[in-house]
Scaffold this motif. Structure first.
Motif, PDB file in Angstrom:
ATOM      1  N   SER A  75       0.857  -1.191   0.000  1.00 58.59           N
ATOM      2  CA  SER A  75       0.000   0.000   0.000  1.00 58.59           C
ATOM      3  C   SER A  75       0.885   1.230   0.000  1.00 58.59           C
ATOM      4  CB  SER A  75      -0.929   0.010   1.213  1.00 58.59           C
ATOM      5  OG  SER A  75      -0.196  -0.090   2.421  1.00 58.59           O
ATOM      6  N   PHE A 114      -3.240  -2.968  -1.804  1.00 58.25           N
ATOM      7  CA  PHE A 114      -4.307  -2.117  -1.293  1.00 58.25           C
ATOM      8  C   PHE A 114      -4.194  -0.794  -2.048  1.00 58.25           C
ATOM      9  CE2 PHE A 114      -3.816  -4.556   2.832  1.00 58.25           C
ATOM     10  CZ  PHE A 114      -5.050  -5.186   2.747  1.00 58.25           C
ATOM     11  N   ILE A 129     -12.978   2.828  -6.370  1.00 60.30           N
ATOM     12  CA  ILE A 129     -13.123   1.529  -5.707  1.00 60.30           C
ATOM     13  C   ILE A 129     -13.679   0.495  -6.674  1.00 60.30           C
ATOM     14  CG2 ILE A 129     -14.566   0.343  -3.989  1.00 60.30           C
ATOM     15  CD1 ILE A 129     -14.053   2.808  -2.164  1.00 60.30           C
ATOM     16  N   GLY A 140      -8.050  -4.492  -1.626  1.00 64.96           N
ATOM     17  CA  GLY A 140      -8.705  -3.484  -0.811  1.00 64.96           C
ATOM     18  C   GLY A 140      -8.140  -2.112  -1.050  1.00 64.96           C
ATOM     19  N   ILE A 141      -8.398  -1.221  -0.104  1.00 68.23           N
ATOM     20  CA  ILE A 141      -7.904   0.153  -0.155  1.00 68.23           C
ATOM     21  C   ILE A 141      -7.239   0.486   1.174  1.00 68.23           C
ATOM     22  CG2 ILE A 141      -9.645   0.922  -1.817  1.00 68.23           C
ATOM     23  CD1 ILE A 141     -11.176   2.162   0.593  1.00 68.23           C
ATOM     24  N   ILE A 143      -6.566   3.729   3.799  1.00 64.17           N
ATOM     25  CA  ILE A 143      -7.071   5.052   4.128  1.00 64.17           C
ATOM     26  C   ILE A 143      -6.496   5.510   5.468  1.00 64.17           C
ATOM     27  CG2 ILE A 143      -9.236   4.611   2.880  1.00 64.17           C
ATOM     28  CD1 ILE A 143     -10.609   4.381   5.657  1.00 64.17           C
ATOM     29  N   LEU A 161     -15.949   3.701   3.391  1.00 59.62           N
ATOM     30  CA  LEU A 161     -16.074   2.367   3.984  1.00 59.62           C
ATOM     31  C   LEU A 161     -17.239   1.602   3.367  1.00 59.62           C
ATOM     32  CD1 LEU A 161     -15.523   3.060   7.800  1.00 59.62           C
ATOM     33  CD2 LEU A 161     -13.832   2.326   6.107  1.00 59.62           C
ATOM     34  N   ALA A 164     -16.401   0.367  -0.109  1.00 57.42           N
ATOM     35  CA  ALA A 164     -15.483  -0.774  -0.065  1.00 57.42           C
ATOM     36  C   ALA A 164     -16.240  -2.051   0.288  1.00 57.42           C
ATOM     37  CB  ALA A 164     -14.373  -0.513   0.944  1.00 57.42           C
ATOM     38  N   VAL A 171     -10.363  -2.942   3.877  1.00 59.21           N
ATOM     39  CA  VAL A 171      -9.871  -1.596   4.180  1.00 59.21           C
ATOM     40  C   VAL A 171      -8.737  -1.712   5.181  1.00 59.21           C
ATOM     41  CG1 VAL A 171     -10.420   0.685   5.099  1.00 59.21           C
ATOM     42  CG2 VAL A 171     -12.134  -0.565   3.759  1.00 59.21           C
ATOM     43  N   VAL A 173      -6.420   0.611   7.563  1.00 61.40           N
ATOM     44  CA  VAL A 173      -6.419   1.952   8.151  1.00 61.40           C
ATOM     45  C   VAL A 173      -5.030   2.231   8.716  1.00 61.40           C
ATOM     46  CG1 VAL A 173      -7.505   3.508   9.808  1.00 61.40           C
ATOM     47  CG2 VAL A 173      -8.863   1.702   8.706  1.00 61.40           C
ATOM     48  N   ILE A 219     -12.128  -4.813   7.838  1.00 65.18           N
ATOM     49  CA  ILE A 219     -11.292  -3.649   8.119  1.00 65.18           C
ATOM     50  C   ILE A 219     -10.175  -4.029   9.075  1.00 65.18           C
ATOM     51  CG2 ILE A 219     -12.797  -2.847  10.000  1.00 65.18           C
ATOM     52  CD1 ILE A 219     -12.184   0.039   9.001  1.00 65.18           C
TER      53      ILE A 219
END
Length: 323
Positions: A75, A114, A129, A140-141, A143, A161, A164, A171, A173, A219
């Motif tokens: 990421s 991610f 997304i 995923g992503i 953030i 959120l 996603a 996700v 974090v 998450i």
């Protein structure tokens, strides 16, 4: 051919950024990344790591082999998050996601990803997304835990959120190490700022009822959840004692804590054991924070020596990534 990760431990918390994106997105709080005599700087701040480690895929592979890691989910470093709705932010995000997809595709299963999103605009983020969800090996992503004066229970992050979850993406974090006058000395912006940012986001997610509203959300919070494991008793007490704390959630925070994922980067056996006690081993995933100076350089060995079960780590990683 279906994309699959290589066998072996999966590190879900590792960073990568191509050199052509060292300029960072518009509005980046620290200024651009620069290479000064082979050492990485963000603005005027030295990061105590070799510049090449952030972008050199071969160096990442060498580190993985040394540490016994089968695959890494890469990421962006948190200072590369596109926080502001400024001209060029979406172009930066698209460039990063395209580059990440190439590294994942060409990695032979060594890497997953991610992706990044344009955080200030939920509609743009949702479109990004949807594109990421169609990319093989993008799971995923990533953030930040806080954005401006809000966290995961407020816009725009709550909409990110939701998007996603709807697109079956996880996700991650990651704190941004936001500057603060009270944390200027002794690297406290990291040593205290990072765990507090993460705990703020976990509290917002649980007390804000977002985890209940989005039951399909997968998450993960890095750095072992920051200081949240130590604070769960205090949060539970307040949830039972104050109507303003419990009004948005139907279960105490300690119960919700067993439904999120947390990584192994605790730097301490006692902290790891507390995390395992509070979250349950089924929610702990391997993390390294590569290549930063605060990374766990031997995450597999440390986690196993602290009592983690290798099979449980693998199952948790697969569940987080939706495999």
């Amino acid at each position: 051919m279906t994309f699959t990760l290589r066998p072996g431990p999966v590190d879900v918390h590792a960073h990568w950024l191509p050199r052509e994106l060292f300029g960072l997105p518009p509005g980046a709080p620290f200024g651009a990344i620069t290479d000064r005599d082979g050492e990485l700087h963000v603005g005027e701040t030295p990061l105590s790591i070799q510049t090449r480690l952030m972008s050199d895929v071969d160096a990442i592979r060498v580190d993985m082999d040394r540490a016994g890691i089968g695959a890494r989910v890469l990421s962006a470093p948190p200072f590369a998050f596109a926080r502001d709705d400024l001209d060029g932010a979406t172009d930066y995000v698209a460039s990063f996601n395209d580059a990440l997809a190439r590294v994942v595709r060409d990695g032979g299963g060594a890497f997953g990803g991610f992706g990044s999103v344009t955080l200030a605009d939920p509609d743009v983020a949702r479109r990004e997304i949807e594109v990421l969800a169609a990319s093989e090996g993008i799971y995923g992503i990533a953030i930040p835990p806080v954005l401006a004066d809000s966290s995961l229970d407020s816009e725009p992050l709550v909409s990110v959120l939701a998007a996603a979850a709807e697109n079956d993406l996880a996700v991650l974090v990651h704190p941004m190490q936001l500057p603060s006058p009270t944390l200027a000395a002794h690297y406290l912006v990291n040593l205290l700022g990072n765990p507090v940012e993460t705990a703020t986001a976990i509290a917002s997610l649980l007390l804000g009822g977002i985890a209940e509203r989005l039951p399909d959300l997968r998450i993960c919070f890095v750095h072992g959840g920051g200081c949240a494991p130590d604070l769960l008793g205090r949060w539970d007490h307040a949830w039972r004692a104050r109507a303003d704390v419990s009004r948005s959630s139907s279960t105490p925070p300690s119960e919700g804590f067993t439904r999120i994922f947390l990584d192994t980067v605790t730097h301490d056996e006692d902290a790891f054991r507390l995390l395992a006690q509070k979250a349950g081993e089924h929610r702990i995933v391997l993390g390294s924070d590569y290549p930063f100076d605060m990374a766990d350089g031997d995450p597999v060995a440390h986690a196993l020596s602290w009592g983690a079960d290798e099979a449980a780590l693998a199952r948790a990683a697969r569940e987080l990534l939706g495999l």
